[in-house]
Design a protein around this motif. Sequence first.
Motif, mmCIF file in Angstrom:
data_model
loop_
_atom_site.group_PDB
_atom_site.id
_atom_site.type_symbol
_atom_site.label_atom_id
_atom_site.label_comp_id
_atom_site.label_asym_id
_atom_site.label_seq_id
_atom_site.Cartn_x
_atom_site.Cartn_y
_atom_site.Cartn_z
ATOM 1 N N THR A 84 4.476 32.374 24.629
ATOM 2 C CA THR A 84 3.577 31.891 23.583
ATOM 3 C C THR A 84 4.246 30.810 22.752
ATOM 4 O O THR A 84 3.638 29.775 22.453
ATOM 5 N N LEU A 85 5.497 31.038 22.385
ATOM 6 C CA LEU A 85 6.245 30.027 21.632
ATOM 7 C C LEU A 85 6.366 28.745 22.436
ATOM 8 O O LEU A 85 6.200 27.643 21.908
ATOM 9 N N SER A 86 6.631 28.865 23.716
ATOM 10 C CA SER A 86 6.731 27.697 24.591
ATOM 11 C C SER A 86 5.418 26.914 24.620
ATOM 12 O O SER A 86 5.416 25.683 24.547
ATOM 13 N N ALA A 87 4.296 27.638 24.686
ATOM 14 C CA ALA A 87 2.991 26.965 24.687
ATOM 15 C C ALA A 87 2.760 26.246 23.364
ATOM 16 O O ALA A 87 2.276 25.105 23.350
ATOM 17 N N PHE A 88 3.115 26.885 22.246
ATOM 18 C CA PHE A 88 2.961 26.235 20.945
ATOM 19 C C PHE A 88 3.818 24.981 20.843
ATOM 20 O O PHE A 88 3.379 23.952 20.331
ATOM 21 N N LEU A 89 5.053 25.061 21.318
ATOM 22 C CA LEU A 89 5.949 23.900 21.245
ATOM 23 C C LEU A 89 5.450 22.757 22.120
ATOM 24 O O LEU A 89 5.542 21.589 21.738
ATOM 25 N N ARG A 90 4.904 23.083 23.291
ATOM 26 C CA ARG A 90 4.345 22.032 24.150
ATOM 27 C C ARG A 90 3.140 21.360 23.500
ATOM 28 O O ARG A 90 3.005 20.139 23.542
ATOM 29 N N GLU A 91 2.266 22.172 22.892
ATOM 30 C CA GLU A 91 1.098 21.611 22.207
ATOM 31 C C GLU A 91 1.529 20.730 21.035
ATOM 32 O O GLU A 91 0.955 19.665 20.812
ATOM 33 N N ASP A 92 2.538 21.173 20.304
ATOM 34 C CA ASP A 92 3.042 20.400 19.176
ATOM 35 C C ASP A 92 3.618 19.064 19.654
ATOM 36 O O ASP A 92 3.339 18.014 19.071
ATOM 37 N N ALA A 93 4.403 19.092 20.720
ATOM 38 C CA ALA A 93 4.985 17.863 21.257
ATOM 39 C C ALA A 93 3.894 16.925 21.769
ATOM 40 O O ALA A 93 3.966 15.704 21.570
ATOM 41 N N GLN A 94 2.880 17.486 22.413
ATOM 42 C CA GLN A 94 1.776 16.673 22.923
ATOM 43 C C GLN A 94 0.997 16.027 21.775
ATOM 44 O O GLN A 94 0.655 14.853 21.842
ATOM 45 N N THR A 95 0.745 16.786 20.726
ATOM 46 C CA THR A 95 0.027 16.253 19.568
ATOM 47 C C THR A 95 0.827 15.155 18.884
ATOM 48 O O THR A 95 0.287 14.105 18.527
ATOM 49 N N ARG A 96 2.127 15.373 18.730
ATOM 50 C CA ARG A 96 2.981 14.349 18.112
ATOM 51 C C ARG A 96 3.009 13.073 18.945
ATOM 52 O O ARG A 96 2.937 11.970 18.399
ATOM 53 N N ALA A 97 3.102 13.215 20.251
ATOM 54 C CA ALA A 97 3.123 12.035 21.119
ATOM 55 C C ALA A 97 1.806 11.273 21.033
ATOM 56 O O ALA A 97 1.790 10.034 20.992
ATOM 57 N N GLU A 98 0.703 12.005 20.975
ATOM 58 C CA GLU A 98 -0.604 11.359 20.864
ATOM 59 C C GLU A 98 -0.742 10.626 19.533
ATOM 60 O O GLU A 98 -1.235 9.493 19.484
ATOM 61 N N LEU A 99 -0.275 11.247 18.453
ATOM 62 C CA LEU A 99 -0.342 10.593 17.143
ATOM 63 C C LEU A 99 0.534 9.349 17.093
ATOM 64 O O LEU A 99 0.135 8.317 16.527
ATOM 65 N N GLU A 100 1.722 9.416 17.673
ATOM 66 C CA GLU A 100 2.600 8.242 17.702
ATOM 67 C C GLU A 100 1.975 7.119 18.521
ATOM 68 O O GLU A 100 2.084 5.947 18.159
ATOM 69 N N THR A 101 1.313 7.465 19.612
ATOM 70 C CA THR A 101 0.647 6.456 20.433
ATOM 71 C C THR A 101 -0.482 5.798 19.662
ATOM 72 O O THR A 101 -0.608 4.566 19.651
ATOM 73 N N ARG A 102 -1.284 6.599 19.005
ATOM 74 C CA ARG A 102 -2.402 6.035 18.227
ATOM 75 C C ARG A 102 -1.903 5.200 17.060
ATOM 76 O O ARG A 102 -2.497 4.184 16.717
ATOM 77 N N GLN A 103 -0.811 5.618 16.451
ATOM 78 C CA GLN A 103 -0.239 4.834 15.366
ATOM 79 C C GLN A 103 0.242 3.481 15.901
ATOM 80 O O GLN A 103 0.052 2.459 15.260
ATOM 81 N N GLY A 104 0.834 3.484 17.082
ATOM 82 C CA GLY A 104 1.257 2.233 17.705
ATOM 83 C C GLY A 104 0.078 1.319 17.987
ATOM 84 O O GLY A 104 0.158 0.097 17.792
ATOM 85 N N TRP A 105 -1.021 1.897 18.443
ATOM 86 C CA TRP A 105 -2.229 1.098 18.695
ATOM 87 C C TRP A 105 -2.727 0.461 17.399
ATOM 88 O O TRP A 105 -3.112 -0.709 17.368
ATOM 89 N N THR A 106 -2.716 1.246 16.332
ATOM 90 C CA THR A 106 -3.197 0.748 15.050
ATOM 91 C C THR A 106 -2.314 -0.387 14.538
ATOM 92 O O THR A 106 -2.809 -1.404 14.048
ATOM 93 N N ILE A 107 -1.012 -0.217 14.658
ATOM 94 C CA ILE A 107 -0.081 -1.259 14.215
ATOM 95 C C ILE A 107 -0.276 -2.527 15.038
ATOM 96 O O ILE A 107 -0.320 -3.629 14.490
ATOM 97 N N ASN A 108 -0.401 -2.385 16.341
ATOM 98 C CA ASN A 108 -0.602 -3.561 17.194
ATOM 99 C C ASN A 108 -1.938 -4.241 16.903
ATOM 100 O O ASN A 108 -2.029 -5.474 16.920
ATOM 101 N N ALA A 109 -2.972 -3.464 16.623
ATOM 102 C CA ALA A 109 -4.270 -4.045 16.272
ATOM 103 C C ALA A 109 -4.181 -4.808 14.955
ATOM 104 O O ALA A 109 -4.778 -5.886 14.815
#
Length: 165
Positions: A84-109
Motif C-alpha cells: 500500500t505504501l508503495s502504491a501511494f509513493l508511486r501515485e505521489d511521484a506520478q502526480t509530481r511529475a505531471e505537475l512539473e510537466t504542466r508547469q513547464g508547459w505553462t512557462i514555455n507558453a
Amino acid sequence: MAWCAVAHLAEHRPYLTSRASCTSSNVHSVVTAFAEDYRSTGRFQECLDRLKEGLSDPIADRLIESLRIAREVGDSDLGRLLRTLSAFLREDAQTRAELETRQGWTINAARLAVAAPWIILAMLSSRQVSGQGLGNMIGLSLHPVAGFFVGQRLQPVVEDGDSYR
C-alpha cells in the motif's frame, strides 16, 4: 519481522530516497548500521529513530513510520502495508511529475507569448511595404513603447519567480 525488512534493504539497495544527495552507498551504509545496531541493542524504536536521522528523506520517513506502525500492531500485515505504501509513493511521484510537466508547459507558453509579438514585428518589417511604414517616425516610436509595456507585464512574474498572472 519489520527489522528483517529493513535489514533486507541493506543487501538489495533499492531506490529509496527522493534526493539526489542520498546515494545508494549512503543508503546502504545507514541501513547496515541500523541492522547492526538493532542486533546489538534490540531496541527497535530507538534504532528506527537513528535510521530516520541518518536517511533524512521524506520517502524514507514514510517507510520508517510505516514500519513503526506495523511493529506496534503486530507485523501480521507487513506485506500488505508495504504494498500500500508503495502504491501511494508511486501515485505521489506520478502526480509530481505531471505537475512539473504542466508547469513547464505553462512557462514555455508564457515565453512564447512574450516573444510572439516581436517575431511578428520582425516578420512584418522584413516585407518592403511594411518596412516603409515601420521605418518612419511613428513606426520607430512603436518599438520602445511596446518594449515598455511588455517589460511592465513581465515584472511581477520575474519578481515572484513561480507566480503566473
